[in-house]
Design an enzyme around this catalytic site. Structure first.
Site, short mmCIF file in Angstrom:
data_model
loop_
_atom_site.label_atom_id
_atom_site.label_comp_id
_atom_site.label_asym_id
_atom_site.label_seq_id
_atom_site.Cartn_x
_atom_site.Cartn_y
_atom_site.Cartn_z
N ASP A 78 36.81 -7.50 8.45
CA ASP A 78 36.74 -6.08 8.75
C ASP A 78 37.74 -5.67 9.82
O ASP A 78 38.26 -4.54 9.80
CB ASP A 78 35.32 -5.72 9.20
CG ASP A 78 34.41 -5.42 8.02
OD1 ASP A 78 34.61 -6.04 6.96
OD2 ASP A 78 33.51 -4.56 8.15
N CYS A 119 30.70 -13.60 8.08
CA CYS A 119 31.07 -12.27 8.56
C CYS A 119 30.38 -11.15 7.80
O CYS A 119 29.52 -11.39 6.97
CB CYS A 119 32.59 -12.14 8.59
SG CYS A 119 33.29 -13.15 9.93
N ASP A 120 30.82 -9.93 8.05
CA ASP A 120 30.02 -8.73 7.86
C ASP A 120 29.32 -8.58 6.51
O ASP A 120 28.14 -8.29 6.45
CB ASP A 120 30.88 -7.49 8.10
CG ASP A 120 31.27 -7.32 9.55
OD1 ASP A 120 31.20 -8.31 10.29
OD2 ASP A 120 31.64 -6.22 9.94
N LYS A 121 30.05 -8.73 5.40
CA LYS A 121 29.46 -8.44 4.09
C LYS A 121 28.99 -9.69 3.37
O LYS A 121 28.22 -9.59 2.41
CB LYS A 121 30.45 -7.66 3.22
CG LYS A 121 31.04 -6.44 3.90
CD LYS A 121 29.97 -5.53 4.48
CE LYS A 121 30.56 -4.40 5.30
NZ LYS A 121 31.33 -4.79 6.47
N CYS A 191 33.22 -12.43 15.49
CA CYS A 191 33.59 -11.84 16.78
C CYS A 191 32.40 -11.83 17.74
O CYS A 191 31.26 -11.60 17.34
CB CYS A 191 34.16 -10.45 16.57
SG CYS A 191 35.71 -10.47 15.62
N GLU A 442 34.31 1.98 8.02
CA GLU A 442 33.74 1.81 9.35
C GLU A 442 34.69 2.46 10.35
O GLU A 442 35.91 2.31 10.25
CB GLU A 442 33.60 0.31 9.64
CG GLU A 442 32.75 -0.03 10.82
CD GLU A 442 32.42 -1.51 10.84
OE1 GLU A 442 31.32 -1.88 10.42
OE2 GLU A 442 33.28 -2.29 11.27
N SER A 468 30.53 0.81 13.52
CA SER A 468 30.40 -0.64 13.65
C SER A 468 29.39 -1.00 14.73
O SER A 468 29.10 -0.21 15.63
CB SER A 468 31.76 -1.23 14.01
OG SER A 468 31.65 -2.55 14.46
#
EC number: 4.2.1.9
Length: 555
Positions: A78, A119-121, A191, A442, A468
């Site tokens: 992202d 990570c995010d997704k 992160c 985002e 975010s």
């Protein structure tokens, strides 16, 4: 075994010949086939170490008597996708990940699965797939990045975005920005703040789908490799006992996750992902319940960007289990639920005490008596909007100011950098939802630009896109219905007075119902910005506002 469908009998002789081509022995084919879904790639910092995690999982599976077989899942970074057309592709990958994993698992009839996201997704996408497939499954993430250090202070990726805003404001030199650039992301891993990736990895643990430490053990620690080996071994125990994801991801488990979400102060994106995962598990999780959960759940953690602590600090302070154990002192969790450990929630967290009361505050000294997220409603957001209240400064909990209206992220950022946004303004960014974007970008760039310009405690932002977990300040996202389907956010005009009251869970524009109706009569749908390719097909499936739209694709 499920895998007998591709291994046993005369009709499966052709199948066995193909396993022979792969180099599998008869002994291996006598064992359960365990699919290991690897999100490893060389473009996402949170995923560059997953090859090591996967090798450890394979060893654990083999040690416990299974045959490990690796197949891939895609992943988008992202941060690298931020601020350009790439961000339109981030959220939609969640559904691609779920769908492709379903295809692979059923086409090859795996007996069990180990999901290796970070990570995010990838985390929500694989949780969706696990719930949908409902075969024995365990998760082990790649772990969080260590915090960077600049001038002796811990920093993270959100600090980097804000440094760019400070440069635009003339308060930071190019050399200083370069110093941040070199130091804020010092290791592999997701992160280092409580952003979406770490939020979802912690909530995986809270749901009962990951072993203790899944959300917090840093990516570079050897304990992460040991965790992966144990996950490989434990999936064989889940298979032996026939414990499946839908046995674990029950309605009560999702309520537990929502409670932990509030205590940790997780990303607003969790309000998109938890309902989607629950939907796949056959659970109706209406996020309207979030305020009810928040009202009874104190916020115990202020991890970056809400505060000065990071994931490594949460790990040392006792991790997710210490937070959960603290919450049981107010009977806020269901403790009799089965988890991937083979034990109940209560058995898992027993004796897990807080080791640092500045990182995880005890119940008698919370950051706030209510949770880290809030759902807002009003004539701008009849369905819902989401704000990370734990990252909002006290003076912005109530705010009233004139709307500065933009129909895309880029126009808003340009205005911010040109000094056209002033203290008291409310920046409105619309046509960035699932259909209108398309893809629901985002908005870390505009929030960081606002903070970098020194306006983080005096300017609010509202969007039908997403904010975010790295955003801070009065950043209100996920406004539903979105502008592209005629949501009221499409009717706001420059200079309209916006009223925000986070404590009262309200978001309104000071315009009469009659005037809004007149504006609606004149409103015309916009032509889609992307007319071909996957995003166009995705947008064509979206028929309502934000979180409902995401779920609607699967109905």
């Amino acid at each position: 075994m499920r895998s007998d469908a591709v291994k046993k009998g005369m009709q499966q002789a052709p199948h066995r010949s193909l396993f022979n081509a792969l180099g599998y022995t008869e002994e291996e084919l006598e064992r359960p086939l365990v699919g290991i879904v690897s999100s490893h790639n060389e473009i996402v910092p949170g995923h560059m170490n997953l090859d090591k995690i996967v090798e450890a999982v394979k060893m654990g599976v083999a040690m416990a008597g299974g045959t490990p077989i690796v197949f891939p899942a895609i992943a988008v970074c992202d941060g690298i996708a931020m601020g350009h057309v790439g961000m339109k592709y981030s959220l939609v990958t969640r559904d691609l990940i779920a769908d492709s994993t379903e295809c692979m698992a059923l086409a090859h009839q795996f007996d069990a699965l180990v999901m290796v996201p970070n990570c995010d997704k990838n985390v929500p996408g694989l949780l969706m797939a696990a719930a949908r497939l409902n075969i024995p499954t365990i998760f082990v993430s790649g772990g969080p990045m260590m915090a960077g250090r600049v001038h002796g202070k811990k920093r993270s990726l959100s600090s980097m975005f804000e440094a760019v805003g400070s440069y635009s404001a003339g308060t930071m030199s190019e050399d200083e920005v370069r110093e941040y650039e070199r130091r804020v992301c010092p290791t592999c891993g997701s992160c280092s703040g409580m952003y979406t990736a770490n939020s979802m990895n912690c909530l995986t643990e809270a749901l009962g789908m990951g072993l203790p430490g899944n959300g917090t053990i840093p990516a570079v620690y050897s304990d992460r490799i040991k965790l992966a080996k144990h996950a490989g071994m434990q999936v064989m125990e889940l298979l032996r006992r026939d414990i499946k994801p839908q046995d674990i991801m029950t309605e009560k488990a999702f309520l537990n996750a929502l409670t932990i979400d509030m205590a940790l102060g997780c990303s607003t994106n969790s309000m998109l992902h938890l309902p989607a995962i629950a939907h796949e598990a056959g659970v109706d999780l209406n996020v309207d319940i979030a305020n009810e959960v928040s009202a009874r759940t104190p916020n115990l953690c202020h991890l970056a960007p809400a505060g000065p602590t990071y994931m490594e600090d949460l790990n040392e302070a006792g991790g997710v289990y210490a937070v959960m154990n603290e919450l049981t002192k107010k009977n806020l969790l269901y403790t009799d639920l089965i988890t991937v450990t083979g034990k109940t929630v209560g058995e898992n967290i027993s004796g897990c005490e807080i080791r640092d009361k500045e990182v995880i505050r005890p119940l008698d000294n919370p950051y706030s008596q209510t949770g880290g997220l809030a759902i807002l409603k009003g004539n701008i957001a009849p369905d819902s909007a989401v704000v990370k209240r734990s990252a909002v400064v006290p003076e912005m909990m109530q705010h009233e100011g004139p709307a500065r209206v933009f129909d895309c992220e880029e126009d808003a950022i340009a205005a911010i950098k040109e000094g056209k946004i002033v203290s008291g303004d409310v920046v409105v960014i619309r046509y960035e939802g699932p259909k209108g974007g398309p893809g629901m970008r985002e908005m870390l760039n505009p929030t960081s630009a606002i903070a970098g310009m020194g306006l983080g405690s005096s300017v609010a932002l509202i969007t039908d896109g997403r904010f975010s977990g790295a955003s801070r300040g009065a950043s209100i996202g996920h406004v539903s219905p979105e502008a592209a389907v005629g949501g009221p956010i499409a009717l706001i005009e420059e200079g309209d007075i916006i009223q925000i009251d986070i404590d009262a869970n309200s978001l309104n524009v000071k315009v009469s119902d009659e005037e809004l109706a007149a504006r609606r009569a004149k409103w015309q749908p916009r032509e889609p910005k992307i007319t071909s390719g996957y995003l166009a097909r995705y947008a064509g499936l979206v028929t309502s506002g934000n979180r409902g739209a995401i779920l609607e694709i699967k109905k």
